[in-house]
Design a protein around this motif. Structure first.
Motif, PDB file in Angstrom:
ATOM      1  N   ALA A 234      11.728  -8.467  -5.242  1.00 42.36           N
ATOM      2  CA  ALA A 234      12.510  -9.635  -4.840  1.00 42.36           C
ATOM      3  C   ALA A 234      11.974 -10.232  -3.536  1.00 42.36           C
ATOM      4  CB  ALA A 234      13.985  -9.249  -4.690  1.00 42.36           C
ATOM      5  N   HIS A 235      11.566  -9.388  -2.602  1.00 43.66           N
ATOM      6  CA  HIS A 235      10.977  -9.886  -1.357  1.00 43.66           C
ATOM      7  C   HIS A 235       9.657 -10.608  -1.627  1.00 43.66           C
ATOM      8  CE1 HIS A 235      13.322  -8.672   2.176  1.00 43.66           C
ATOM      9  NE2 HIS A 235      13.768  -7.673   1.437  1.00 43.66           N
ATOM     10  N   LEU A 236       8.835 -10.049  -2.524  1.00 38.98           N
ATOM     11  CA  LEU A 236       7.575 -10.709  -2.855  1.00 38.98           C
ATOM     12  C   LEU A 236       7.828 -12.054  -3.524  1.00 38.98           C
ATOM     13  CD1 LEU A 236       5.498  -7.665  -4.184  1.00 38.98           C
ATOM     14  CD2 LEU A 236       5.470  -8.657  -1.888  1.00 38.98           C
ATOM     15  N   ASP A 237       8.810 -12.085  -4.421  1.00 39.04           N
ATOM     16  CA  ASP A 237       9.154 -13.353  -5.076  1.00 39.04           C
ATOM     17  C   ASP A 237       9.591 -14.391  -4.053  1.00 39.04           C
ATOM     18  OD1 ASP A 237       8.603 -12.290  -7.545  1.00 39.04           O
ATOM     19  OD2 ASP A 237      10.696 -12.026  -8.140  1.00 39.04           O
ATOM     20  N   ARG A 238      10.435 -13.975  -3.101  1.00 39.70           N
ATOM     21  CA  ARG A 238      10.921 -14.902  -2.083  1.00 39.70           C
ATOM     22  C   ARG A 238       9.769 -15.433  -1.227  1.00 39.70           C
ATOM     23  NH1 ARG A 238      14.905 -13.484   2.969  1.00 39.70           N
ATOM     24  NH2 ARG A 238      13.113 -12.157   3.460  1.00 39.70           N
ATOM     25  N   ALA A 239       8.865 -14.528  -0.845  1.00 38.51           N
ATOM     26  CA  ALA A 239       7.714 -14.953  -0.044  1.00 38.51           C
ATOM     27  C   ALA A 239       6.824 -15.912  -0.824  1.00 38.51           C
ATOM     28  CB  ALA A 239       6.915 -13.735   0.405  1.00 38.51           C
TER      29      ALA A 239
ATOM     30  N   PHE B  38       5.712  -5.150   3.560  1.00 38.00           N
ATOM     31  CA  PHE B  38       4.591  -5.683   2.790  1.00 38.00           C
ATOM     32  C   PHE B  38       3.758  -6.568   3.701  1.00 38.00           C
ATOM     33  CE2 PHE B  38       8.013  -8.757   2.280  1.00 38.00           C
ATOM     34  CZ  PHE B  38       7.395  -9.989   2.334  1.00 38.00           C
ATOM     35  N   ASP B  39       2.494  -6.772   3.303  1.00 41.77           N
ATOM     36  CA  ASP B  39       1.591  -7.658   4.036  1.00 41.77           C
ATOM     37  C   ASP B  39       1.816  -9.096   3.591  1.00 41.77           C
ATOM     38  OD1 ASP B  39      -0.043  -5.353   5.059  1.00 41.77           O
ATOM     39  OD2 ASP B  39      -0.619  -5.209   2.945  1.00 41.77           O
ATOM     40  N   ARG B  40       1.869  -9.995   4.555  1.00 38.85           N
ATOM     41  CA  ARG B  40       1.902 -11.421   4.244  1.00 38.85           C
ATOM     42  C   ARG B  40       0.791 -12.075   5.063  1.00 38.85           C
ATOM     43  NH1 ARG B  40       7.594 -14.027   4.845  1.00 38.85           N
ATOM     44  NH2 ARG B  40       7.219 -13.567   7.057  1.00 38.85           N
ATOM     45  N   VAL B  41      -0.278 -12.431   4.379  1.00 38.97           N
ATOM     46  CA  VAL B  41      -1.469 -12.991   5.021  1.00 38.97           C
ATOM     47  C   VAL B  41      -1.623 -14.441   4.586  1.00 38.97           C
ATOM     48  CG1 VAL B  41      -3.976 -12.818   5.276  1.00 38.97           C
ATOM     49  CG2 VAL B  41      -2.593 -10.739   5.026  1.00 38.97           C
ATOM     50  N   ARG B  42      -1.875 -15.320   5.554  1.00 44.52           N
ATOM     51  CA  ARG B  42      -2.079 -16.731   5.234  1.00 44.52           C
ATOM     52  C   ARG B  42      -3.486 -17.150   5.627  1.00 44.52           C
ATOM     53  NH1 ARG B  42       4.050 -18.873   6.712  1.00 44.52           N
ATOM     54  NH2 ARG B  42       4.960 -18.029   4.788  1.00 44.52           N
ATOM     55  N   LEU B  43      -4.165 -17.767   4.681  1.00 45.20           N
ATOM     56  CA  LEU B  43      -5.557 -18.181   4.860  1.00 45.20           C
ATOM     57  C   LEU B  43      -5.676 -19.685   4.669  1.00 45.20           C
ATOM     58  CD1 LEU B  43      -7.290 -15.480   2.601  1.00 45.20           C
ATOM     59  CD2 LEU B  43      -6.954 -15.390   5.075  1.00 45.20           C
TER      60      LEU B  43
ATOM     61  N   ASN C 114       0.846  -1.202   0.000  1.00 44.75           N
ATOM     62  CA  ASN C 114       0.000   0.000   0.000  1.00 44.75           C
ATOM     63  C   ASN C 114       0.874   1.241   0.000  1.00 44.75           C
ATOM     64  OD1 ASN C 114       0.233  -1.043   3.025  1.00 44.75           O
ATOM     65  ND2 ASN C 114       0.065   1.197   3.124  1.00 44.75           N
ATOM     66  N   ASP C 115       0.358   2.322  -0.560  1.00 46.00           N
ATOM     67  CA  ASP C 115       0.981   3.647  -0.475  1.00 46.00           C
ATOM     68  C   ASP C 115       2.435   3.664  -0.939  1.00 46.00           C
ATOM     69  OD1 ASP C 115      -1.127   5.443   1.082  1.00 46.00           O
ATOM     70  OD2 ASP C 115      -1.133   3.456   2.008  1.00 46.00           O
ATOM     71  N   LEU C 116       2.684   3.116  -2.113  1.00 47.22           N
ATOM     72  CA  LEU C 116       4.031   3.163  -2.682  1.00 47.22           C
ATOM     73  C   LEU C 116       4.428   4.593  -3.058  1.00 47.22           C
ATOM     74  CD1 LEU C 116       6.512   1.549  -3.655  1.00 47.22           C
ATOM     75  CD2 LEU C 116       5.387   1.368  -5.884  1.00 47.22           C
ATOM     76  N   HIS C 117       3.477   5.376  -3.569  1.00 47.76           N
ATOM     77  CA  HIS C 117       3.707   6.775  -3.937  1.00 47.76           C
ATOM     78  C   HIS C 117       4.932   6.947  -4.839  1.00 47.76           C
ATOM     79  CE1 HIS C 117       0.541   8.600  -1.528  1.00 47.76           C
ATOM     80  NE2 HIS C 117       0.886   7.817  -0.516  1.00 47.76           N
ATOM     81  N   GLY C 118       5.093   6.046  -5.798  1.00 46.08           N
ATOM     82  CA  GLY C 118       6.148   6.220  -6.787  1.00 46.08           C
ATOM     83  C   GLY C 118       7.558   6.134  -6.254  1.00 46.08           C
ATOM     84  N   ARG C 119       7.747   5.548  -5.075  1.00 43.33           N
ATOM     85  CA  ARG C 119       9.113   5.414  -4.528  1.00 43.33           C
ATOM     86  C   ARG C 119       9.810   4.251  -5.225  1.00 43.33           C
ATOM     87  NH1 ARG C 119       6.716   9.748  -2.254  1.00 43.33           N
ATOM     88  NH2 ARG C 119       8.001  10.660  -0.608  1.00 43.33           N
ATOM     89  N   LEU C 120      10.387   4.539  -6.369  1.00 42.86           N
ATOM     90  CA  LEU C 120      11.059   3.506  -7.150  1.00 42.86           C
ATOM     91  C   LEU C 120      12.379   3.097  -6.518  1.00 42.86           C
ATOM     92  CD1 LEU C 120      10.414   4.983 -10.700  1.00 42.86           C
ATOM     93  CD2 LEU C 120       9.169   3.137  -9.580  1.00 42.86           C
ATOM     94  N   GLU C 121      13.018   4.020  -5.826  1.00 44.71           N
ATOM     95  CA  GLU C 121      14.287   3.751  -5.155  1.00 44.71           C
ATOM     96  C   GLU C 121      14.071   3.714  -3.645  1.00 44.71           C
ATOM     97  OE1 GLU C 121      17.278   5.848  -8.393  1.00 44.71           O
ATOM     98  OE2 GLU C 121      16.352   7.117  -6.850  1.00 44.71           O
ATOM     99  N   SER C 122      15.025   3.166  -2.936  1.00 44.83           N
ATOM    100  CA  SER C 122      14.901   3.059  -1.481  1.00 44.83           C
ATOM    101  C   SER C 122      14.646   4.435  -0.866  1.00 44.83           C
ATOM    102  CB  SER C 122      16.178   2.471  -0.882  1.00 44.83           C
ATOM    103  OG  SER C 122      16.156   2.577   0.534  1.00 44.83           O
ATOM    104  N   PRO C 123      13.587   4.569  -0.048  1.00 43.28           N
ATOM    105  CA  PRO C 123      13.280   5.876   0.538  1.00 43.28           C
ATOM    106  C   PRO C 123      14.191   6.234   1.702  1.00 43.28           C
ATOM    107  CG  PRO C 123      11.698   4.253   1.306  1.00 43.28           C
ATOM    108  CD  PRO C 123      12.575   3.556   0.298  1.00 43.28           C
TER     109      PRO C 123
ATOM    110  N   PRO D 105       6.497  -8.034   7.009  1.00 44.46           N
ATOM    111  CA  PRO D 105       7.961  -8.028   6.983  1.00 44.46           C
ATOM    112  C   PRO D 105       8.533  -6.736   6.391  1.00 44.46           C
ATOM    113  CG  PRO D 105       7.066 -10.053   6.037  1.00 44.46           C
ATOM    114  CD  PRO D 105       5.931  -9.104   6.177  1.00 44.46           C
ATOM    115  N   THR D 106       9.658  -6.315   6.928  1.00 40.77           N
ATOM    116  CA  THR D 106      10.402  -5.168   6.401  1.00 40.77           C
ATOM    117  C   THR D 106      11.203  -5.603   5.182  1.00 40.77           C
ATOM    118  OG1 THR D 106      10.571  -4.169   8.599  1.00 40.77           O
ATOM    119  CG2 THR D 106      12.171  -3.438   6.947  1.00 40.77           C
ATOM    120  N   THR D 107      11.319  -4.740   4.193  1.00 43.81           N
ATOM    121  CA  THR D 107      12.003  -5.076   2.938  1.00 43.81           C
ATOM    122  C   THR D 107      13.483  -4.685   3.011  1.00 43.81           C
ATOM    123  OG1 THR D 107      11.221  -2.978   2.020  1.00 43.81           O
ATOM    124  CG2 THR D 107       9.936  -4.948   1.503  1.00 43.81           C
TER     125      THR D 107
END
Length: 546
Positions: free
Chosen positions: A96-101, A340-345, A65-74, A362-364
């Motif tokens: 890469a974090h999403l891929d790993r998850a 990012f959110d990691r939700v398990r159902l 949520n709320d990426l606001h165009g932050r393409l590089e590390s804020p 988790p923190t990226t």
């Protein structure tokens, strides 16, 4: 890009622009040194899913949520007290974090976002009309997303273009370069978003937005229904001219209607993507108060999870259902791709019901993953296209300026100077970030003042100026202003004063005095231009004073 690129041999970008063009682009990125390291960083283990019974399956939701165009590390933060700062966020690391998850739940993962992925963006995305961020999202394999208030920042026409593609042609496509020359910075081949958006409570009176209210996604033989909603406070954050064709319906009423329809279609697992948030209580992400908590209490018990946004908070809490049976999981993952959110159902294979749910955010950390090479190459190409514009030095600050205080005070002085005014008003939320002591680059300045709202110059009587000062305390809650100019006691009610305020502040319902008393209203530049002029002319010698 895990699902589109199982072996990472050909990325989704290569499929879009052609292999030859993609290889040329990645070669260019290599020249800039933006390539995957020869030896990937050591990845911390990701917990394996609990063994499912023969009658159930565990799915995973990965949310942003709320990426606001932050393409590089804020920013870089310390993982532990006394440790070295580590970069977090940036879309190549986030992907890469999403891929790993996702590797823990192959074929059973759904990627979602809760809005404000664009808007109020840094120079790297904003200069190109947030097209770089849309292209990055496409490479990140989102399955569904919803609208935030900032998607409406430039109106329905520009929002529709970002969704559907095409070169911008409304006059806003031109941006000035460092020499003041206008250039069209919108890509003629811009493809738009390549995954579905849903918007259940956004009503377009012109009927042109055309977004469905829900989306049903099937994984491993079970269906999950998604409902997209946006905060009803959106008109408070966007110019009237850009919101007048839209209406935002009550969130919980809308969700309840759509949940009933999903259940009629045989969908029992229901997730709300809500650009509506809350704040933790006393630093506890498990305790929260705010719009989405209030709305979740009013939602039907058929809703299982709410992926929230808007408040840039870290939430992981539960809201009891009104019938006393069960609860809803509400999660939000900060902002700017920092988490990012990691939700398990766990779902019953026969009924489709959710029988268990859990979440973490988790923190990226950038040192835990190798950046996705295709996403990194995309960012590098746009950084090169800026041509050093972001690295240009604006001036030097003798002391830092904090977003919530001193920066807004200086912004008021800067806008007073730009408009050659007697008094200037700036709202507390005028700035997006702070500025550190020392040399200030244009990149840093833009990130701190990325709205680029027009500063309006007008004439008002002293009585009108006094009325603005009164109205800041009449709102509920109050809306304190930063003021540059004479003290209230020195105002002459019958005298005429030149006043400066940005267009969004003038649009606010609680500040009717601008419309009632303002005469000869005209734009004189942007809040960004005002701050740049102030720092460049005074920051070198006198710090923030004057």
């Amino acid at each position: 890009m895990l699902r589109s690129l199982h072996l990472r041999a050909i990325s989704p970008e290569a499929k879009k622009v052609g292999l030859a063009a993609f290889l040329s682009a990645t070669a260019f990125a290599a020249v800039l040194g933006i390539t995957a390291p020869a030896q990937a960083p050591v990845e911390r283990s990701v917990a394996a899913p609990a063994a499912a019974s023969p009658d159930s399956v565990e799915l995973q939701l990965l949310g942003v949520n709320d990426l606001h165009g932050r393409l590089e590390s804020p920013k870089a933060v310390r993982r532990e007290t006394g440790g070295a700062p580590v970069d977090i966020g940036g879309v190549a690391a986030l992907d890469a974090h999403l891929d790993r998850a996702e590797r823990s739940h192959p074929g059973r993962t759904i990627r979602v976002h809760a809005g404000d992925m664009v808007g109020a963006s840094p120079l790297l995305s904003s200069r190109f009309h947030d097209e770089p961020t849309v292209r990055a999202m496409n490479l990140m394999d989102f399955d569904v997303g919803t609208l935030g208030n900032h998607e409406f920042d430039e109106g329905g026409r520009e929002l529709t273009r970002l969704l559907r593609g095409g070169q911008r042609s409304d006059g806003g496509q031109f941006k000035r370069d460092a020499a003041g020359r206008k250039a069209n910075t919108s890509a003629p081949d811009f493809e738009g978003v390549d995954f579905p958006y849903i918007a259940a409570n956004t009503v377009d009176r012109e009927g042109r937005l055309g977004l469905p209210p829900t989306r049903v996604i099937e994984r491993a033989g079970v269906k999950v229904g998604f409902i997209g909603v946006t905060t009803t406070a959106t008109p408070n954050h966007v110019l009237d001219e850009y919101t007048e064709r839209f209406e935002w319906l009550d969130i919980s009423d809308t969700v309840n209607r759509q949940a009933s329809e999903l259940r009629r279609r045989g969908v029992e697992a229901i997730v709300v993507l809500a650009h509506s948030g809350a704040y933790d209580v006393n630093g506890d992400p498990g305790a929260a108060a705010g719009e989405i908590i209030d709305e979740a209490r009013e939602m039907t018990g058929a809703v299982d999870v709410v992926i929230a946004g808007h408040t840039h908070s870290r939430l992981n809490t539960r809201v009891a259902n009104s019938d006393g049976l069960g609860d809803k999981l509400v999660v939000e993952a900060n902002s700017y791709g920092a988490a990012f959110d990691r939700v398990r159902l766990t779902l019953d294979l026969r009924s489709g019901d959710v029988t268990a749910k859990s979440a973490d955010t988790p923190t990226t950390w950038n040192d835990e993953v190798a950046p996705d090479p295709a996403v990194a190459a995309l960012v590098a190409r746009y950084r090169a296209a800026l041509g050093g514009m972001g690295e240009r030095t604006v001036g030097r600050l003798a002391e830092g300026l904090e977003r919530a205080g001193s920066l807004s005070e200086v912004a008021a002085r800067a806008q007073r100077r730009l408009a050659n005014a007697d008094v200037a008003f700036v709202e507390g939320g005028n700035s997006r970030g702070s500025l550190a002591e020392g040399m200030v680059t244009y990149d840093e300045l833009f990130e701190a003042s990325s709205y680029e709202h027009q500063v309006m110059r007008m004439e008002m009587t002293g009585a009108g100026v006094r009325r603005v000062l009164e109205q800041q305390w009449e709102a509920e809650p109050d809306a304190p202003l930063h003021v540059a100019g004479p003290d209230e006691a020195a105002l002459d009610d019958d005298a005429t004063y030149v006043v400066a305020a940005n267009a969004l502040l003038m649009d606010q319902d609680q500040f009717t005095a601008f419309r009632e008393y303002g005469r000869g209203v005209r734009p004189v530049g942007t809040d960004l231009e005002a701050l740049e002029g102030w720092i460049s002319s005074r920051g070198r010698e006198t710090g923030v004073g004057g």
